[in-house]
Design an enzyme around this catalytic site. Structure first.
Site: not given
Ligand code: TYD
Length: 143
Positions: A58
């Site tokens: 992302h």
């Molecule tokens: P995501 O940012 O997609 O994780 P990564 O990029 O590390 O693979 O987040 C994964 C899940 O966690 C998504 O459902 C959103 C949640 N999340 C939160 O609730 N708070 C946060 O601060 C973060 C980073 C993610």
């Protein structure tokens, strides 16, 4: 480890964090606004990452981050729409500053690794581009 000036992705750079070397164990510290170019609004970390897993995938509209390998190592693929670069992080005294509108993917996590992220804003899903084509379109419409 790469040299701090070796990042070629728009706005991103490798930051050399303060390190107090001590025979009892080393110490690194980070002050928001001083050692990194934003005030810290949030901290999160990835851990217990199974072998072969990929995270990220992302870009963010406004969020800026510092990514640190607190333990172990992993790779970050950065992509600003023009250039792609793979960065290997494996030291807790280096931080990868990732600017707005940069696509990132994380993989190649070593066993037991911990990825800590210092973030400039609280979590907000509407700040994400999770679709690569949508991200590229948004870049093109930027002035
Ligand atoms: P995501 O940012 O997609 O994780 P990564 O990029 O590390 O693979 O987040 C994964 C899940 O966690 C998504 O459902 C959103 C949640 N999340 C939160 O609730 N708070 C946060 O601060 C973060 C980073 C993610």
């Amino acid at each position: 480890m790469m040299k701090p000036d070796a990042i070629n992705i728009r706005g991103c750079r490798l930051l050399d964090l303060p390190k107090i070397s001590d025979p009892r164990g080393n110490l690194t510290f980070i002050e928001g606004g001083a050692h990194i170019p934003f005030d810290i609004a949030r901290v999160y970390y990835l851990y217990d990452v199974p072998g072969g897993a990929e995270r990220g995938g992302h870009a963010h509209k406004a969020l800026r981050q510092l990514i640190i390998a607190m333990s172990g190592s992993f790779d970050i693929l950065l992509d600003d729409g023009s250039f792609k670069q793979r960065v290997h992080l494996n030291r807790p005294y280096f931080g990868l500053y990732v600017d707005t509108m940069v696509w990132r993917e994380l993989d190649n996590f070593s066993s037991g690794s911990v990825c800590m992220v210092l973030a400039s804003t609280p979590y907000e899903e509407s700040d994400y581009y999770r679709d690569y084509d949508e991200y590229r379109q948004a870049l093109e419409h930027r002035v």
